[in-house]
Design a protein around this motif. Structure first.
Motif, PDB file in Angstrom:
ATOM      1  N   LYS A  34      13.008  29.707  45.230  1.00 11.01           N
ATOM      2  CA  LYS A  34      12.952  28.357  45.810  1.00 11.01           C
ATOM      3  C   LYS A  34      13.391  27.309  44.792  1.00 11.01           C
ATOM      4  CE  LYS A  34      11.372  28.518  50.020  1.00 11.01           C
ATOM      5  NZ  LYS A  34      12.062  27.867  51.108  1.00 11.01           N
ATOM      6  N   ILE A  42       4.966  21.455  46.481  1.00  5.64           N
ATOM      7  CA  ILE A  42       5.005  21.624  47.943  1.00  5.64           C
ATOM      8  C   ILE A  42       5.069  23.070  48.436  1.00  5.64           C
ATOM      9  CG2 ILE A  42       5.817  19.327  48.628  1.00  5.64           C
ATOM     10  CD1 ILE A  42       8.663  20.353  48.462  1.00  5.64           C
ATOM     11  N   ILE A  43       5.240  24.022  47.513  1.00  5.04           N
ATOM     12  CA  ILE A  43       5.270  25.425  47.966  1.00  5.04           C
ATOM     13  C   ILE A  43       3.843  25.904  48.234  1.00  5.04           C
ATOM     14  CG2 ILE A  43       5.754  27.810  47.256  1.00  5.04           C
ATOM     15  CD1 ILE A  43       8.200  26.811  45.807  1.00  5.04           C
ATOM     16  N   GLU A  44       3.657  26.520  49.392  1.00  8.16           N
ATOM     17  CA  GLU A  44       2.336  27.033  49.743  1.00  8.16           C
ATOM     18  C   GLU A  44       1.999  28.247  48.885  1.00  8.16           C
ATOM     19  OE1 GLU A  44       2.824  27.557  53.968  1.00  8.16           O
ATOM     20  OE2 GLU A  44       1.524  25.836  54.314  1.00  8.16           O
ATOM     21  N   SER A  45       0.746  28.326  48.460  1.00 11.45           N
ATOM     22  CA  SER A  45       0.347  29.457  47.627  1.00 11.45           C
ATOM     23  C   SER A  45       0.189  30.702  48.516  1.00 11.45           C
ATOM     24  CB  SER A  45      -0.982  29.162  46.931  1.00 11.45           C
ATOM     25  OG  SER A  45      -2.035  29.291  47.836  1.00 11.45           O
ATOM     26  N   PHE A  94      -1.427  25.080  53.573  1.00 11.36           N
ATOM     27  CA  PHE A  94      -1.832  23.680  53.534  1.00 11.36           C
ATOM     28  C   PHE A  94      -2.041  23.169  54.953  1.00 11.36           C
ATOM     29  CE2 PHE A  94       1.334  23.584  49.785  1.00 11.36           C
ATOM     30  CZ  PHE A  94       0.388  24.120  48.939  1.00 11.36           C
ATOM     31  N   THR A 118      -0.062  18.702  53.487  1.00 10.72           N
ATOM     32  CA  THR A 118       1.395  18.842  53.340  1.00 10.72           C
ATOM     33  C   THR A 118       2.030  17.466  53.178  1.00 10.72           C
ATOM     34  OG1 THR A 118       1.277  20.764  54.768  1.00 10.72           O
ATOM     35  CG2 THR A 118       3.457  19.872  54.372  1.00 10.72           C
TER      36      THR A 118
END
Lengths: 145, 145
Positions: free
Chosen positions: A7, A58-61, A66, A71
């Motif tokens: 990403k 902003i990348i979701e874990s 989120f 978000t």
């Protein structure tokens, strides 16, 4: 981890491309077209790298997703982070100074435009996909009836 | 525990009768095992145990280490873990929609794009479920895209 690196790499390429595309216009506005371009491009690549690294905001874990509110907040933080990075590098390169408020506004607006284009393109892409999936869901429903 | 296998009368349906003093944890697990293989979902509500058909289930959600089963207008609890449910329904129309939700594709009324590559699924009972960006691919696969 691989996904995050991918990403960041992807975003790095997009940000770098976008900035390089806008660079001539920025240079024209700030009347610094004839300065050392090589040095500026080096700074630019560093700036793009920092911008891309902001993706971690902003990348979701892998552990949780989120909420919609989170978000939005994260996107806002990300937008502010990008502004800080661009303004910092802009001042270091000498594109503009903190004394000239108009220049800061122009840069902030340009980042907002890039953000908006990015969001609109993603939305349009997702809308097409949603329409396609809805058509399949509808045909599944019709088959069931 | 005694296991008796009897041949049913002609034209009679195969059946399993469990005769026990009390429905303890061990017994519930046994029932779950039997029912899992027959494709039914074992659900609990207060002290009652229900056998649900997968088609009755809208989605499974994990909240604070408890897994809940959401039907049209009733919520049950499951003793199974979310990953166990995911594994069991791997080849069905259930799919992981987010870290905490497994959704039944057949119960989706329509889909719309949400912020940041996510999708919002409006279910046939009017509930809204968010499908995370990383699981959109699984949904596409289920729909044959």
């Amino acid at each position: 981890m691989k996904r995050i690196v991918k990403k960041i790499g992807f975003r790095y390429a997009i940000v770098l491309t976008a900035i390089c595309s806008i660079l001539p216009f920025v240079s024209l506005i700030l009347n610094e077209w004839r300065d050392a371009m090589g040095q500026q491009l080096l700074f630019l690549s560093f700036m793009a790298l920092f911008c891309a690294a902001g993706e971690v905001i902003i990348i979701e874990s892998d552990k949780r997703n989120f909420s919609k509110k989170e978000t939005m907040i994260r996107f806002l933080i990300h937008y502010m982070y990008i502004n800080i990075v661009v303004i910092y590098f802009g001042i270091r390169v000498g594109w503009f100074s903190l004394d000239n408020f108009l220049e800061i506004i122009v840069v902030t607006l340009m980042i907002a435009v890039i953000y908006l284009i990015n969001i609109l393109v993603s939305y349009y892409k997702d809308k097409n996909l949603a329409d396609r999936m809805n058509r399949i869901l509808l045909s599944m429903e019709e088959e069931k009836e | 525990m005694k296991i008796i296998i009897e041949e049913p009368a002609e034209n009679a349906e195969d059946e399993i009768i469990i005769r026990c003093k009390e429905l303890d944890e061990k017994m519930i697990r046994l029932i779950q095992g039997v029912k899992t293989n027959s494709g039914t979902v074992v659900a609990h509500d207060k002290n009652m145990t229900y056998m649900l058909e997968p088609d009755e289930v809208f989605y499974f959600e994990s909240v604070d280490n408890h897994v809940f089963i959401y039907c049209r207008d009733k919520v049950f609890e499951s003793r199974q873990k979310l990953y166990e449910i995911e594994e069991f329904f791997e080849n069905s129309m259930f799919f992981r929609a987010s870290k905490s939700v497994i959704l039944n594709v057949k119960k989706i009324k329509c889909l719309s794009p949400a912020f940041s590559g996510r999708f919002e699924a409006i279910l046939k009972n009017g509930e809204k479920i968010i499908i995370s960006r990383q699981y959109v691919g699984v949904l596409k696969e289920k729909l044959g895209i």
